[in-house]
Enzyme design. Structure first.
Site, mmCIF file in Angstrom:
data_model
loop_
_atom_site.group_PDB
_atom_site.id
_atom_site.type_symbol
_atom_site.label_atom_id
_atom_site.label_comp_id
_atom_site.label_asym_id
_atom_site.label_seq_id
_atom_site.Cartn_x
_atom_site.Cartn_y
_atom_site.Cartn_z
ATOM 1 N N HIS A 77 15.839 30.725 50.893
ATOM 2 C CA HIS A 77 14.579 30.802 51.456
ATOM 3 C C HIS A 77 14.100 30.061 52.334
ATOM 4 O O HIS A 77 13.069 30.102 52.715
ATOM 5 C CB HIS A 77 13.674 30.382 50.231
ATOM 6 N N THR A 105 4.960 36.260 51.551
ATOM 7 C CA THR A 105 4.776 37.324 50.624
ATOM 8 C C THR A 105 3.428 37.618 50.797
ATOM 9 O O THR A 105 2.826 38.468 50.066
ATOM 10 C CB THR A 105 5.042 36.991 49.362
ATOM 11 N N LYS A 142 -2.015 29.798 52.997
ATOM 12 C CA LYS A 142 -0.674 29.454 52.583
ATOM 13 C C LYS A 142 -0.400 27.960 52.768
ATOM 14 O O LYS A 142 -1.448 27.244 52.959
ATOM 15 C CB LYS A 142 0.283 30.102 53.647
ATOM 16 N N ARG A 143 0.741 27.526 52.274
ATOM 17 C CA ARG A 143 1.072 26.093 52.334
ATOM 18 C C ARG A 143 0.653 25.639 53.815
ATOM 19 O O ARG A 143 1.170 26.127 54.601
ATOM 20 C CB ARG A 143 2.381 25.956 52.118
ATOM 21 N N LYS A 154 0.932 40.935 50.284
ATOM 22 C CA LYS A 154 -0.696 41.006 49.322
ATOM 23 C C LYS A 154 -1.564 41.596 50.306
ATOM 24 O O LYS A 154 -2.472 42.496 49.753
ATOM 25 C CB LYS A 154 -0.932 39.806 48.800
ATOM 26 N N LYS A 187 4.116 27.012 60.128
ATOM 27 C CA LYS A 187 3.226 28.188 59.783
ATOM 28 C C LYS A 187 1.993 28.098 60.717
ATOM 29 O O LYS A 187 1.481 29.096 60.738
ATOM 30 C CB LYS A 187 2.702 28.005 58.322
#
Length: 827
Positions: free
Chosen positions: A371, A674, A566-567, A678, A572
């Protein structure tokens, strides 16, 4: 004497309980009145318990029947090993899957509570951290809906991922004791308790045939007690099992120590044992944290493999040489990959198999999902820690490595550099065990989770292994379950979709393609498109209430809802988002509001407790939000909020309300994502880099319905040796003004210097995330967003097309690919 009656079958078929409103109401009231002793007007938590038990009774018959029809010799099963299962709340999901919404509402009519109110009483199950755990939960949902015999194995953390609250803009962590009131959804299976060894030493000896054998002795064992949670399929009477292990001591306390007055020492063993499943993912920045995390990983692997072997034999199988024909283990990232060595230990030491026989079985039933593209995220453990904690496992890993390196040397004689690169044992000042390497060597399948991710793995991190075993590597693009993320989370949109194309899309998301004609700009579609807008607005009003309650910030439902949840991690690039927010604020202050689109920016996510930079980014977001939201010059054009304690249940409100989904990672760093799926399913448009599953989203929706920006992965790597962030400041006055505003202390006048570390990282030529390199392109893409938002009818059509194009991103499709190409299970 009359002949003895045959014993009843071990697995009888049970008659399902009725799901009509009368039966559900009767059973609900029985639990409410006679079990709990509560009447109308009682606190809603007791009504939640009564309704949950009523549903569980109906789940139980399907659960037992599902097990009975699969529990036969020769049936092939899969086991999903994961340290995280972020399943969120269960009540509403079971109501949907069992098709019991109306009976449940009828039962609640006399108790002054709505189904939505009762669902709020449930705690989010604290069994995961972020995308990895949520993916595992979606996988389990789809496996049940597809009636695939897949069992999940995880840990029953008493304290889940910490609760996050914000004090003076800073993240503060609190324990998340999600089990403090118990949960109605678990069943303890103490009869299947397993024993897991730690410590001790090894003894080498010869058995009666003269073969060399090994004993692992003087161990300090821990008991693994299983708790099962049901995973219901969508209206198909199939119920799979998520088995979670709780760690307990073999003895409650040392009676001799207690009698001698050493009360603390008497319970030391008990406390050490129970620590294993006490907290999700301890902070591994300390040596104690590293040891506890390795204990967790081995505890999961050992208990699960022992249990799988027990189940296989209980089903009537006995020929161990055929074990791999009937069983496959999918290892979710590197956390459970010690399972390779543990299965070898079980087969060689406990089952008396030869090394060759055991290795043939292991390498035919182990599969590994990667991942991450970040080398630092591929777990490595110090050899010294392994030697102290798992001495027998270390011996096995050394033997695996020695045999593997002989194979490498036969393929590339004399290539010592390649052998060093591929060795499971990394040499250096501190020898390390490379867990991802162990997984690759011991598995028959290695997959990435998006097309680009899988290709980058083959071209980069795993290149040596691909050259040795090219057929072992494959791609399985992630997905999410449409049951939770659309049918449950967005009932208004779901009903609107079903009114046009029927309800079959819930179990077959590819049917959403039928929506595409309704996106056309024709008179006959105006009503549908107006209804689509109305549903979105209602969802935005619901999110606005959440933001007001959690952040005390007013969001205008007519504004563009711009969301990144998100984290919190540098790759990111929440920082890039904040820089753009400051740019918008600067435009307002200068009076540059031509072509303006009012915007509400929502950011949420947790930073790992030991990740100082990520926690400082949270502080920056909150400081910027405080200044902007209080500035009268802004006048409602821009609102910013950081949502604390982001979790599954909050995402169920956020995703349906989002207009613009921020997926802005540095290209080549996000494995898949992911959250992007969504949002797309719920009609959001994506602004994103050419990274992870963004690429496949762009291809599915069409580039005209996606806001693409930034360097591509190959461009990032080409620029890296020559990256000069100051050159971007020199050539882009917008960026220079943003950086100057941060450096001036405008957002931290009472705490001077607190953002210096962020500025230092942004301006460093060694910034691996290249935030400033993408700033200009990002701003231009955001200007396209603002222009597109001006034409609300066109935006609505793009929204419909995103939803209509999202069928590929269902985990049902993902699971069918895993099964067709890796697991080979019978549906």
């Amino acid at each position: 004497m009359p002949p003895k009656k045959s014993p009843p079958p071990c697995n009888p078929t049970l008659t399902p309980l009725s799901g009509d409103a009368k039966s559900v109401t009767r059973d609900f009231e029985r639990y409410q009145f006679y079990h709990l002793g509560r009447f109308q007007g009682c606190p809603p938590v007791y009504t939640y318990q009564a309704l949950s038990w009523t549903l569980r009774d109906r789940i139980m018959t399907d659960w037992m029947n599902t097990y009975a029809r699969r529990d036969v010799p020769g049936n092939r099963r899969a086991y999903y090993l994961s340290l995280e299962f972020l399943i969120g709340r269960a009540l509403s999901n079971h109501v949907l899957n069992l098709d019991l919404e109306q009976p449940a509402r009828t039962a609640l009519q006399g108790f002054s509570h709505t189904l939505e109110d009762i669902a709020e009483e449930e705690h989010d199950a604290g069994l995961g951290n972020g995308g990895l755990g949520r993916l595992a939960a979606c996988f389990m949902d789809s496996c049940a809906t597809l009636d695939l015999p897949v069992m999940g194995y995880g840990l029953r953390y008493q304290f889940g991922m910490f609760r996050q609250h914000i004090e003076n803009g800073y993240q503060v962590e609190e324990p998340d004791n999600w089990l403090r009131d118990g949960t109605p959804w678990e069943v303890e299976r103490s009869e299947f308790t397993r024993r897991v060894p730690f410590g001790g030493r090894t003894e080498h000896y010869h058995d009666e045939t003269g073969a060399e054998r090994v004993r692992w002795v003087d161990t300090r064992d821990v008991l693994a007690v299983p708790y099962d949670m049901p995973i219901t399929g969508y209206r198909n009477h199939a119920v799979n099992t998520l088995r979670l292990w709780k760690a307990t001591a073999t003895d409650e306390f040392d009676l001799n120590e207690f009698n001698a007055g050493s009360y603390t020492e008497s319970v030391t063993a008990k406390n050490l044992a129970e620590n294993i499943s006490m907290v999700l993912y301890p902070n591994d920045s300390s040596e104690n944290g590293k040891e506890l995390r390795l204990r967790q990983q081995y505890f999961l692997a050992s208990a699960s493999l022992q249990d799988a072997l027990r189940q296989w034999r209980a089903a009537g199988n006995s020929d161990l040489s055929r074990f791999a024909e009937h069983n496959v283990f999918q290892m979710n990232d590197t956390h459970p990959t010690i399972a390779v060595a543990e299965l070898m230990r079980i087969l060689v030491d406990l089952e008396d198999m030869s090394w060759g026989e055991a290795w043939a079985i292991t390498t035919r039933c182990m599969a590994y999902t990667n991942h991450t593209l970040l080398p630092e995220a591929l777990e490595r453990w110090p050899v010294a820690l392994f030697e102290r904690l798992l001495p027998r496992l270390l011996e096995i890993i050394y033997e695996i490595n020695a045999r593997f390196l002989r194979e490498v040397s036969m393929k590339w004689p004399g290539d010592m550099d390649r052998q060093r690169r591929m060795s499971i044992i990394e040499e250096g000042d501190v020898k390390q065990v490379r867990m991802a390497w162990l997984a690759i060597v011991g598995s028959f399948s290695v997959n990435g989770v998006a097309a680009l991710h899988s290709q980058l793995l083959k071209d980069g991190l795993f290149r040596d292994f691909v050259e040795l075993w090219p057929g072992k590597f494959n791609n399985k693009t992630n997905g999410v379950t449409p049951r939770r993320w659309v049918a449950h989370a967005n009932p208004g949109m779901s009903a609107l979709i079903s009114s046009k194309i029927g309800e079959g899309w819930v179990a077959d998301l590819a049917q959403l393609e039928k929506l595409k004609p309704f996106a056309a700009a024709t008179a006959r579609n105006r009503k549908f498109q107006a209804d689509w807008q109305a549903v979105k607005r209602a969802n935005k009003e619901r999110l606005a209430l959440l933001v007001k309650a959690e952040c005390n910030v007013d969001f205008d439902s007519d504004a563009l809802f711009d969301v990144q949840v998100k984290r919190i991690h540098e790759y990111k690039r929440q920082l890039l988002n904040v820089l753009h927010v400051i740019h918008l604020y600067n435009r307002i202050k200068k009076g540059d509001v031509e072509g303006w689109a009012d915007r509400c920016v929502l950011i949420g996510g947790k930073a790992a407790p030991g990740y100082i930079m990520a926690k400082r980014i949270i502080k920056l977001i909150n400081s910027v939000a405080e200044v902007i939201n209080r500035d009268p010059d802004v006048d409602g054009r821009l609102k910013v909020a950081f949502l604390p304690n982001y979790r599954v249940s909050s995402m169920e409100i956020i995703a349906p309300a989002t207009d613009l989904s921020e997926q802005i990672s540095t290209a080549g760093k996000e494995a898949s994502g992911t959250g992007n799926m969504k949002f797309m399913m719920n009609g959001a448009l994506t602004i994103g880099t050419y990274d992870g599953a963004n690429i496949e989203i762009l291809e599915a929706a069409g580039e005209e319905n996606f806001f693409l920006f930034g360097l591509r992965a190959e461009e990032v790597e080409a620029l890296r040796p020559h990256y000069q962030p100051h050159s971007h400041l020199e050539h882009d006055p917008r960026l220079r003004e943003v950086i100057d505003l941060i450096a001036s202390g405008h957002f931290n006048s009472c705490e001077p210097g607190i953002f210096d570390m962020i500025l230092g990282a942004l301006l460093s030529p060694h910034d691996p995330w290249m935030v400033l390199a993408d700033f200009g392109s990002y701003v231009e893409a955001q200007e396209k967003v603002a222009r597109a938002w001006q034409d609300r009818a066109a935006w609505t059509r793009m929204s419909i097309l995103n939803t209509a194009s999202s069928g590929f991103f269902s985990t049902d499709r993902t699971m069918l690919e895993y099964n067709g190409e890796i697991w080979k299970l019978k549906r």
